[in-house]
Design a protein around this motif. Structure first.
Motif, mmCIF file in Angstrom:
data_model
loop_
_atom_site.group_PDB
_atom_site.id
_atom_site.type_symbol
_atom_site.label_atom_id
_atom_site.label_comp_id
_atom_site.label_asym_id
_atom_site.label_seq_id
_atom_site.Cartn_x
_atom_site.Cartn_y
_atom_site.Cartn_z
ATOM 1 N N ILE A 40 33.711 33.687 33.496
ATOM 2 C CA ILE A 40 34.882 34.404 34.007
ATOM 3 C C ILE A 40 34.675 35.912 33.888
ATOM 4 N N CYS A 41 34.994 36.618 34.990
ATOM 5 C CA CYS A 41 35.021 38.081 34.942
ATOM 6 C C CYS A 41 36.398 38.556 35.386
ATOM 7 N N GLY A 42 36.661 39.840 35.245
ATOM 8 C CA GLY A 42 37.956 40.388 35.622
ATOM 9 C C GLY A 42 38.029 40.635 37.113
ATOM 10 N N SER A 43 37.927 41.887 37.498
ATOM 11 C CA SER A 43 37.893 42.236 38.916
ATOM 12 C C SER A 43 36.690 43.146 39.141
ATOM 13 N N GLU B 55 36.331 34.863 39.448
ATOM 14 C CA GLU B 55 36.893 36.207 39.384
ATOM 15 C C GLU B 55 38.414 36.101 39.426
ATOM 16 N N PHE B 56 39.096 36.815 38.547
ATOM 17 C CA PHE B 56 40.553 36.793 38.592
ATOM 18 C C PHE B 56 41.062 37.196 39.971
ATOM 19 N N LYS B 57 40.470 38.269 40.505
ATOM 20 C CA LYS B 57 40.975 38.801 41.764
ATOM 21 C C LYS B 57 39.953 39.784 42.317
ATOM 22 N N ASN B 58 39.829 39.820 43.619
ATOM 23 C CA ASN B 58 38.905 40.764 44.239
ATOM 24 C C ASN B 58 39.502 42.169 44.259
ATOM 25 N N GLU B 59 38.756 43.130 43.765
ATOM 26 C CA GLU B 59 39.053 44.559 43.870
ATOM 27 C C GLU B 59 40.519 44.901 43.622
ATOM 28 N N ASP B 60 40.931 44.780 42.382
ATOM 29 C CA ASP B 60 42.310 45.116 42.050
ATOM 30 C C ASP B 60 42.373 45.673 40.641
ATOM 31 N N SER B 61 43.385 46.481 40.404
ATOM 32 C CA SER B 61 43.554 47.110 39.104
ATOM 33 C C SER B 61 44.917 47.790 39.063
#
Length: 768
Positions: A355-358, A234-240
């Motif tokens: 790979i996934c985003g967030s 995951e690129f990053k946990n819970e972010d946008s």
């Protein structure tokens, strides 16, 4: 169409508020949201929804260190193939499924894990997961480990690899980095949100990724990027870039100025001049949305907080429509470009994982922008909670509404998560739960695994299912608000639920509704017209939804729902005959394959398959008729499940069946009440509480050992091929046989009582 409020999601994607063949007799309960009166009229709280029943006959539950080595019929480790990684790296097949490199289909079920356990604890945790049939673990936000923690994580990964348990390790959440800010000053600040706008922060994050994935594990001999046991990234946990804009504006003004500049440059490229921008942002008959003092020349055009955009209460709201469209277009561009750069960087680095985003879902209708960006990755991942704590992360500080998710069709895990999947992409939910001190917490695993199978989800991570360490001598339910690893009303379900999951007892449904979204609809400042609600709803404390000509979240039990991103406006897909399965007036929804039913009027969910038949929720006072079993309980709330232990047999012809009957769990001496009755010194976070005062439930006393569960009393009748040859054994919590339970054959069915006084929660049927 009725106007609804959506939720602004803060940190863990917080949701703030939250039969086939069922013969319904007149219930002692009235319908309504989380009517707990049925448990005990004398025990119900005067304010809020909670109970403090007499627990003198409740059954002790005492987990021990050595339980993980017990073996026996409850051990679900046979469903986990060892070692991990033997089929190669994880891929997606283009049709919405996970497969390994050699074509083997992959499905995952597990829980959140601690990243740096001591070695003895790591061995115990892996054994615990293996015994419960869990092949998936995740942790996040730990940054770059120290030398000591590298050794702990390396050893834990090695143990998981040997046991066939796959991991998702996400090092970045609110992780702080020391970088040069836009004014040239060296600062240490969180990467959250500004990661999508600041090049220095993006490079700092990349450097961490590089160090992490190039690290060589001395126990496996593999770099992390070369180990298929690390199944996904995951690129990053819970972010946008879409959320918490006001936080950046308030606390990080120098970075906010940079975001304003980038937004102004985006607008200048489109409109060329401030005057053209002002005209474009002026809706006829309404004031311009461009504020006095804002201009492209000054590069100070602001971004506005997005929660609540769907509600237009005044002229200013209406006049902001064009501004909203431009803002979402800008933020969507920032997100997709960051994803594309990051995906390429990781692949160039040699990262072979999926790979996934967030996992932040968006708020209001911005959810569609998040999903579109995520749809370009290998898979999508989401988070959601029902009755997330408010006011603190520990039970001693928090308040909650204590409502039943199964009586809340307008909110909850099932209805909020299913509409977020994208057709033709694997879908995982790596955080989900009901607050651990909500008295309905057992609904979470039952509903998520049942509907996850129906929806064809590829991975589930129960947060926080896996204990952080072995139990102490006299274990209790602790005050961490989501930890359920020692809660018997949750854990004892998994002996059945993991079998359901790995055997796929509930078959994946055909689509019943697909929301199709074209580029021209992506940045609309309104919801996309649809009979189905795809966004998240909050608990309304009695307001009924949806309208008669609309589908509510209950549609997710009828069949598969999701989104599809198309090149031009296209009608949504809607299956024929939905009204035969979604009975709005009767408050019942059942799957088209006949294997799942949700009665939100009564407040229960029923699983009805050949190998597993089970019910969870408000089950008292009704006769339940499934394909092979019927039962009636006198305890109003709980879970009863019958599953075959012979994977190749149905319930009818099985020679070995497991029956689980569990009620609510709590510590001895636990006391619930309204938050107003709690010592005011513990309500230090009250300003962060959005529940009405009368609905603020608090745990006044945590209680102590032992953990206890409410006994289930009732009668079960099971259709077997040879009921006259069946014996029923009382089991302890490890699956060891104790005394034989009296039974009889009535009309070719095996019939027996769940007297509730055997001090047991499970039974085994052996057909000789």
């Amino acid at each position: 169409m009725r106007t609804f409020r959506f939720i602004s999601i803060i940190t863990c994607i917080i949701t703030l508020f939250f039969l086939t063949g069922c013969k319904n007799e007149k219930s002692p309960r009235g319908a309504g949201s989380a009517d707990l009166d049925a448990w005990s009229h004398s025990a119900i709280g005067e304010a809020g929804q909670f109970t403090n029943p007499d627990t003198k006959d409740w059954i002790p539950f005492i987990p021990r260190f050595e339980d993980v080595d017990a073996g026996g019929i409850l051990d679900a480790g046979k469903y986990i193939e060892k070692p991990g990684g033997q089929h190669g790296f994880l891929r997606q097949d283009g049709m919405g499924n996970f497969v390994f490199e050699d074509g083997t289909q992959a499905r995952f079920l597990g829980g959140q894990i601690t990243p740096f356990p001591e070695k003895e604890e790591a061995e115990w945790i892996v054994k615990w997961m293996h015994r419960h049939g869990l092949n998936y673990g995740r942790t996040h936000g730990f940054g770059l480990p120290t030398d000591e923690n590298w050794d702990k994580m390396d050893y834990f990964l090695y143990q998981c690899k040997q046991a066939g348990i796959y991991l998702v390790l996400t090092p970045i959440y609110w992780t702080e980095f020391e970088i040069e800010d836009p004014d040239g000053n060296l600062v240490k600040t969180s990467s959250h949100i500004i990661l999508f706008f600041n090049d220095n922060m993006e490079q700092a994050v990349r450097d961490l990724w590089k160090s992490f994935y190039n690290h060589k594990n001395p126990y496996t001999g593999l770099r992390y990027k070369d180990d298929p046991t690390l199944v996904a990234f995951e690129f990053k946990n819970e972010d946008s870039p879409f959320w918490a804009l006001s936080w950046v504006k308030r606390d990080l003004p120098v970075f906010w100025k940079e975001i304003q500049k980038q937004f102004s440059e985006f607008l200048r490229e489109k409109y060329l001049s401030t005057e053209a921008l002002r005209n474009a942002w002026t809706l006829e008959g309404y004031p311009s949305a461009l504020a006095p003092g804002e201009s492209l020349e000054k590069e100070n055009v602001d971004l506005i907080e997005m929660s609540g955009w769907h509600v237009e209460q005044n002229d200013e709201d209406i006049g902001f429509r064009h501004r909203k469209s431009d803002q979402t277009a800008f933020l969507h561009k920032k997100l997709t470009e960051f994803y594309a750069r990051s995906y390429k960087y990781l692949r160039d680095l040699g990262c072979k994982q999926a790979i996934c985003g967030s996992n932040w879902r968006g708020h209001s209708y911005s959810m569609r922008h998040i999903l579109e960006a995520d749809s370009h990755m290998d898979f999508l991942d989401q988070h959601d909670y029902f009755d997330h704590p408010q006011g603190g992360w520990r039970t001693r500080d928090a308040v909650h509404h204590n409502q039943s998710m199964l009586k809340s069709p307008q909110a909850g895990l099932v209805g909020n998560l299913a509409p977020r999947q994208v057709i033709n992409r694997p879908y995982t939910v790596s955080e989900w739960n009901i607050g651990a001190w909500n008295e309905h917490v057992m609904e979470a695993p039952f509903t998520m695994i049942s509907t996850g199978l129906l929806q064809g989800w590829d991975g589930l991570i129960h947060f926080v299912l896996v204990p952080r360490r072995p139990p102490e001598e006299n274990p209790v339910l602790n005050d961490r608000y989501f930890n359920v690893g020692e809660n018997p009303s949750v854990i004892l379900q998994y002996h059945t639920l993991t079998r359901m999951w790995h055997r796929q007892d509930i078959s994946e449904a055909e689509p019943v509704f697909i929301r199709r979204i074209a580029p021209s609809e992506l940045h609309m400042p309104s919801a996309i017209p649809s009979k189905f609600f795809p966004e998240a709803f909050i608990l309304t404390f009695g307001e009924e939804i949806p309208e008669e000509n609309e589908y509510g979240h209950m549609l997710a039990v009828v069949g598969k729902v999701g989104n599809e991103f198309v090149k031009q406006p296209t009608p949504h897909f809607e299956a024929e005959g939905i009204s035969e399965y979604l009975k709005q007036n009767e408050k019942i929804s059942r799957s088209m394959n006949g294997e799942l039913t949700w009665d939100w009027g009564q407040g229960y969910m029923l699983v009805n398959t050949e190998r597993t038949q089970a019910i969870c929720g408000y089950i008292g006072g009704i006769n339940i008729e499934a394909e092979a079993i019927s039962f009636r309980t006198s305890k109003n709330y709980g879970m009863v499940a019958v599953t075959t232990l012979d994977d190749n047999a149905t319930i009818r012809n099985s020679r070995n069946l497991l029956i689980t009957a569990i009620g609510r769990a709590r510590n001895t001496g636990t006391l619930y009440g309204n938050a107003a009755n709690r010592d005011k010194t513990t309500d230090k976070h009250a300003s962060n509480i959005h529940l009405p005062p009368e609905h603020r439930v608090a745990v006044l006393e945590l209680g102590g050992a032992p953990i206890i569960t409410e006994p289930i009393k009732g009668k079960i009748s099971i259709a077997l091929d040879h009921p006259d040859k069946a014996l029923i054994y009382q089991l302890d919590d490890l699956g060891n046989r104790e005394e034989i339970i009296e039974s009889k054959v009535v009309e070719d069915k095996l019939e027996f009582n769940l007297p509730g006084n055997y001090n047991c929660r499970m039974y085994e049927i052996v057909v000789q």
